[in-house]
Scaffold this motif. Structure first.
Motif, PDB file in Angstrom:
ATOM      1  N   PRO A 180       0.803  -1.238   0.000  1.00  0.00           N
ATOM      2  CA  PRO A 180       0.000   0.000   0.000  1.00  0.00           C
ATOM      3  C   PRO A 180       0.830   1.280   0.000  1.00  0.00           C
ATOM      4  O   PRO A 180       0.336   2.328  -0.415  1.00  0.00           O
ATOM      5  CB  PRO A 180      -0.844  -0.124   1.277  1.00  0.00           C
ATOM      6  N   ALA A 181       2.093   1.189   0.423  1.00  0.00           N
ATOM      7  CA  ALA A 181       2.935   2.390   0.442  1.00  0.00           C
ATOM      8  C   ALA A 181       3.653   2.621  -0.883  1.00  0.00           C
ATOM      9  O   ALA A 181       4.283   3.667  -1.075  1.00  0.00           O
ATOM     10  CB  ALA A 181       3.970   2.292   1.569  1.00  0.00           C
ATOM     11  N   ALA A 182       3.565   1.672  -1.786  1.00  0.00           N
ATOM     12  CA  ALA A 182       4.250   1.801  -3.074  1.00  0.00           C
ATOM     13  C   ALA A 182       3.361   2.487  -4.100  1.00  0.00           C
ATOM     14  O   ALA A 182       2.138   2.395  -4.044  1.00  0.00           O
ATOM     15  CB  ALA A 182       4.657   0.422  -3.592  1.00  0.00           C
ATOM     16  N   ASP A 183       4.007   3.167  -5.051  1.00  0.00           N
ATOM     17  CA  ASP A 183       3.299   3.707  -6.214  1.00  0.00           C
ATOM     18  C   ASP A 183       3.294   2.610  -7.267  1.00  0.00           C
ATOM     19  O   ASP A 183       4.345   2.208  -7.757  1.00  0.00           O
ATOM     20  CB  ASP A 183       4.023   4.949  -6.717  1.00  0.00           C
ATOM     21  N   VAL A 184       2.109   2.095  -7.613  1.00  0.00           N
ATOM     22  CA  VAL A 184       1.999   0.959  -8.528  1.00  0.00           C
ATOM     23  C   VAL A 184       1.369   1.427  -9.840  1.00  0.00           C
ATOM     24  O   VAL A 184       0.297   2.037  -9.836  1.00  0.00           O
ATOM     25  CB  VAL A 184       1.164  -0.184  -7.900  1.00  0.00           C
ATOM     26  N   VAL A 185       2.059   1.141 -10.942  1.00  0.00           N
ATOM     27  CA  VAL A 185       1.569   1.494 -12.271  1.00  0.00           C
ATOM     28  C   VAL A 185       1.372   0.220 -13.065  1.00  0.00           C
ATOM     29  O   VAL A 185       2.272  -0.623 -13.147  1.00  0.00           O
ATOM     30  CB  VAL A 185       2.571   2.404 -13.016  1.00  0.00           C
ATOM     31  N   GLN A 186       0.188   0.053 -13.647  1.00  0.00           N
ATOM     32  CA  GLN A 186      -0.084  -1.068 -14.548  1.00  0.00           C
ATOM     33  C   GLN A 186      -0.043  -0.555 -15.976  1.00  0.00           C
ATOM     34  O   GLN A 186      -0.595   0.506 -16.281  1.00  0.00           O
ATOM     35  CB  GLN A 186      -1.455  -1.693 -14.244  1.00  0.00           C
ATOM     36  N   VAL A 308       4.073   9.193 -31.794  1.00  0.00           N
ATOM     37  CA  VAL A 308       2.726   9.528 -32.246  1.00  0.00           C
ATOM     38  C   VAL A 308       2.430  10.965 -31.811  1.00  0.00           C
ATOM     39  O   VAL A 308       2.612  11.308 -30.635  1.00  0.00           O
ATOM     40  CB  VAL A 308       1.672   8.566 -31.651  1.00  0.00           C
ATOM     41  N   ASP A 309       2.007  11.797 -32.773  1.00  0.00           N
ATOM     42  CA  ASP A 309       1.708  13.210 -32.482  1.00  0.00           C
ATOM     43  C   ASP A 309       2.858  13.902 -31.748  1.00  0.00           C
ATOM     44  O   ASP A 309       2.646  14.698 -30.822  1.00  0.00           O
ATOM     45  CB  ASP A 309       0.422  13.330 -31.646  1.00  0.00           C
ATOM     46  N   GLY A 310       4.084  13.577 -32.144  1.00  0.00           N
ATOM     47  CA  GLY A 310       5.245  14.229 -31.561  1.00  0.00           C
ATOM     48  C   GLY A 310       5.650  13.726 -30.196  1.00  0.00           C
ATOM     49  O   GLY A 310       6.605  14.240 -29.607  1.00  0.00           O
ATOM     50  N   VAL A 311       4.949  12.724 -29.679  1.00  0.00           N
ATOM     51  CA  VAL A 311       5.261  12.173 -28.353  1.00  0.00           C
ATOM     52  C   VAL A 311       5.888  10.789 -28.518  1.00  0.00           C
ATOM     53  O   VAL A 311       5.250   9.881 -29.055  1.00  0.00           O
ATOM     54  CB  VAL A 311       3.991  12.064 -27.472  1.00  0.00           C
ATOM     55  N   ARG A 312       7.136  10.666 -28.065  1.00  0.00           N
ATOM     56  CA  ARG A 312       7.789   9.354 -28.124  1.00  0.00           C
ATOM     57  C   ARG A 312       7.136   8.421 -27.110  1.00  0.00           C
ATOM     58  O   ARG A 312       6.896   8.806 -25.961  1.00  0.00           O
ATOM     59  CB  ARG A 312       9.270   9.461 -27.789  1.00  0.00           C
ATOM     60  N   LEU A 313       6.883   7.180 -27.530  1.00  0.00           N
ATOM     61  CA  LEU A 313       6.326   6.193 -26.606  1.00  0.00           C
ATOM     62  C   LEU A 313       7.244   5.992 -25.410  1.00  0.00           C
ATOM     63  O   LEU A 313       6.781   5.876 -24.268  1.00  0.00           O
ATOM     64  CB  LEU A 313       6.093   4.862 -27.318  1.00  0.00           C
ATOM     65  N   ARG A 314       8.558   5.985 -25.649  1.00  0.00           N
ATOM     66  CA  ARG A 314       9.517   5.815 -24.556  1.00  0.00           C
ATOM     67  C   ARG A 314       9.356   6.930 -23.509  1.00  0.00           C
ATOM     68  O   ARG A 314       9.363   6.678 -22.301  1.00  0.00           O
ATOM     69  CB  ARG A 314      10.933   5.788 -25.127  1.00  0.00           C
ATOM     70  N   ASP A 315       9.194   8.170 -23.993  1.00  0.00           N
ATOM     71  CA  ASP A 315       9.053   9.307 -23.078  1.00  0.00           C
ATOM     72  C   ASP A 315       7.707   9.263 -22.356  1.00  0.00           C
ATOM     73  O   ASP A 315       7.614   9.581 -21.166  1.00  0.00           O
ATOM     74  CB  ASP A 315       9.186  10.625 -23.842  1.00  0.00           C
ATOM     75  N   TRP A 316       6.659   8.884 -23.079  1.00  0.00           N
ATOM     76  CA  TRP A 316       5.326   8.752 -22.475  1.00  0.00           C
ATOM     77  C   TRP A 316       5.358   7.705 -21.360  1.00  0.00           C
ATOM     78  O   TRP A 316       4.788   7.904 -20.280  1.00  0.00           O
ATOM     79  CB  TRP A 316       4.328   8.363 -23.569  1.00  0.00           C
ATOM     80  N   THR A 317       6.044   6.583 -21.620  1.00  0.00           N
ATOM     81  CA  THR A 317       6.127   5.512 -20.623  1.00  0.00           C
ATOM     82  C   THR A 317       6.909   5.969 -19.397  1.00  0.00           C
ATOM     83  O   THR A 317       6.505   5.705 -18.254  1.00  0.00           O
ATOM     84  CB  THR A 317       6.783   4.268 -21.246  1.00  0.00           C
ATOM     85  N   ALA A 318       8.017   6.655 -19.614  1.00  0.00           N
ATOM     86  CA  ALA A 318       8.805   7.168 -18.499  1.00  0.00           C
ATOM     87  C   ALA A 318       8.009   8.160 -17.657  1.00  0.00           C
ATOM     88  O   ALA A 318       8.024   8.118 -16.427  1.00  0.00           O
ATOM     89  CB  ALA A 318      10.092   7.819 -19.017  1.00  0.00           C
ATOM     90  N   ALA A 319       7.255   9.034 -18.339  1.00  0.00           N
ATOM     91  CA  ALA A 319       6.416  10.004 -17.624  1.00  0.00           C
ATOM     92  C   ALA A 319       5.308   9.286 -16.838  1.00  0.00           C
ATOM     93  O   ALA A 319       4.988   9.661 -15.712  1.00  0.00           O
ATOM     94  CB  ALA A 319       5.818  11.006 -18.610  1.00  0.00           C
ATOM     95  N   LEU A 320       4.737   8.259 -17.446  1.00  0.00           N
ATOM     96  CA  LEU A 320       3.703   7.470 -16.771  1.00  0.00           C
ATOM     97  C   LEU A 320       4.255   6.866 -15.479  1.00  0.00           C
ATOM     98  O   LEU A 320       3.645   6.984 -14.403  1.00  0.00           O
ATOM     99  CB  LEU A 320       3.218   6.358 -17.705  1.00  0.00           C
ATOM    100  N   ILE A 321       5.408   6.248 -15.574  1.00  0.00           N
ATOM    101  CA  ILE A 321       6.024   5.608 -14.398  1.00  0.00           C
ATOM    102  C   ILE A 321       6.319   6.638 -13.318  1.00  0.00           C
ATOM    103  O   ILE A 321       6.095   6.384 -12.122  1.00  0.00           O
ATOM    104  CB  ILE A 321       7.298   4.847 -14.823  1.00  0.00           C
ATOM    105  N   GLU A 322       6.803   7.802 -13.738  1.00  0.00           N
ATOM    106  CA  GLU A 322       7.190   8.837 -12.762  1.00  0.00           C
ATOM    107  C   GLU A 322       5.989   9.611 -12.214  1.00  0.00           C
ATOM    108  O   GLU A 322       6.131  10.433 -11.319  1.00  0.00           O
ATOM    109  CB  GLU A 322       8.176   9.822 -13.386  1.00  0.00           C
ATOM    110  N   GLY A 323       4.806   9.351 -12.743  1.00  0.00           N
ATOM    111  CA  GLY A 323       3.607  10.032 -12.245  1.00  0.00           C
ATOM    112  C   GLY A 323       3.433  11.421 -12.807  1.00  0.00           C
ATOM    113  O   GLY A 323       2.677  12.232 -12.281  1.00  0.00           O
ATOM    114  N   GLU A 324       4.115  11.716 -13.927  1.00  0.00           N
ATOM    115  CA  GLU A 324       3.926  13.001 -14.599  1.00  0.00           C
ATOM    116  C   GLU A 324       2.704  12.922 -15.506  1.00  0.00           C
ATOM    117  O   GLU A 324       2.222  11.860 -15.817  1.00  0.00           O
ATOM    118  CB  GLU A 324       5.197  13.354 -15.410  1.00  0.00           C
ATOM    119  N   ASP A 325       2.237  14.094 -15.941  1.00  0.00           N
ATOM    120  CA  ASP A 325       1.024  14.131 -16.756  1.00  0.00           C
ATOM    121  C   ASP A 325       1.280  13.496 -18.111  1.00  0.00           C
ATOM    122  O   ASP A 325       2.275  13.813 -18.755  1.00  0.00           O
ATOM    123  CB  ASP A 325       0.552  15.581 -16.913  1.00  0.00           C
TER     124      ASP A 325
END
Length: 325
Positions: A180-186, A308-325
């Protein structure tokens, strides 16, 4: 285990771990999983894909099997995509990784042994095939092994491709409740278009998957879909965030939809309907859609090239993991 040495006895790189005796692949052969020790703070759990089966013609190995029935050397984690630990761009480069293989034809949720009738054909007589749909048993054994070694992770990524995408969406709930104390991303890759309300509940029940799904979703099994695991009205752990990646005309998803009775459909229409429902009922859900017919991307090197639309999937995934928008 000993907190100071949680990975004692493991070598650098991938270790193949024999699973306990109560686990099994679809035809009774041994099950095992892989683990790469690194950080105890950041842990990725990857659910392997590999089809599914729910009728004799596709379950029997001497007919047209639509799943991988064994764990063998072909299931060793590849050195590509998010498993390329030499790449400085890899968002999980220095994480520990649990790799959960798949050999039970039941999207990692099965709890039943089933016999299926197999029709005769020109060269083979009619018969039956028995399948051990032990996907939930196997996945739980791998997770319990991990829980014995990692006690207070800060971040967990629960990901999977294809059948593993569906498995990751289900098991992420248990992982998040466990820590419960961890940030979990699926992050589910290549399974967002399975919209077949006439057949999906029946298939899940055949596998015995209704047990784990009802515990998580609390929904009536008749109303269950693969997307139910993503909705806010399930008993969602507050520390779990969920996301999907899909190709808009994924040929493998279309093939399995045909087996589920959905023919002559456009995958983009089913994806739009499913993703729209999730987005309407889910806070913080994220989705990335790619053009094309490929099936899955995070395990392949194209993961680092896709834009896609100027957004790298790699960058989107990294942002997702880090909790960025």
């Amino acid at each position: 285990g000993d907190e100071s040495q949680p990975f004692t006895g493991l070598t650098i790189g991938w270790n193949q771990i024999a699973a306990p005796e109560h686990t099994s692949c679809s035809h009774g052969t041994d099950y095992s999983f892989w683990f790469r020790p690194a950080s105890t703070e950041r842990v990725a759990i990857y659910f392997q894909g590999g089809g599914a089966c729910w009728m004799g013609e596709t379950c029997a190995l001497d007919r047209s099997p639509s799943y991988d029935p064994f764990v063998d050397e072909t299931d060793t984690p590849p050195p590509t995509g998010i498993f390329d630990f030499t790449s400085e761009e890899n968002p999980i480069r220095d994480w520990s990784v649990l790799f959960v293989p798949y050999c039970t034809g039941d999207v990692h949720v099965g709890t039943e042994t089933r016999s299926y009738d197999v029709a005769a054909n020109d060269s083979l007589p009619a018969g039956t095939v028995q399948i051990q749909h032990a996907g939930n048993t196997n996945a739980t054994a791998a997770l319990e092994w991990l829980y014995g070694r990692v006690s207070q992770p800060e971040q967990i990524l629960v990901a999977g491709v294809s059948a593993g995408s569906l498995g990751s969406a289900v098991h992420a709930h248990d992982v998040a409740a466990r820590f419960p104390a961890a940030d979990v991303v699926q992050l589910g890759d290549a399974a967002g278009g399975y919209r077949a309300p006439e057949t999906v509940p029946e298939v899940l029940t055949t596998w015995g998957g209704d047990q784990i799904l009802q515990r998580i979703a609390g929904a009536d099994i008749e109303a269950w879909s693969f997307e139910s695991a993503y909705r806010d009205d399930v008993q969602r752990a507050p520390n779990l965030r969920m996301a999907q990646i899909n190709y808009h005309e994924d040929e493998v998803q279309l093939g399995f939809l045909a087996l589920l009775g959905q023919r002559d459909v456009r995958l983009i229409d089913l994806l739009d309907a499913n993703l729209g429902e999730i987005e309407a009922t889910s806070s913080g859900f994220a989705s990335y859609m790619l053009p094309g017919t490929r099936h899955g991307i995070i395990r392949d090197d194209v993961f680092y090239d896709a834009v896609v639309d100027g957004v790298r999937l790699r960058d989107w995934t990294a942002a997702l993991i880090e909790g960025e928008d």
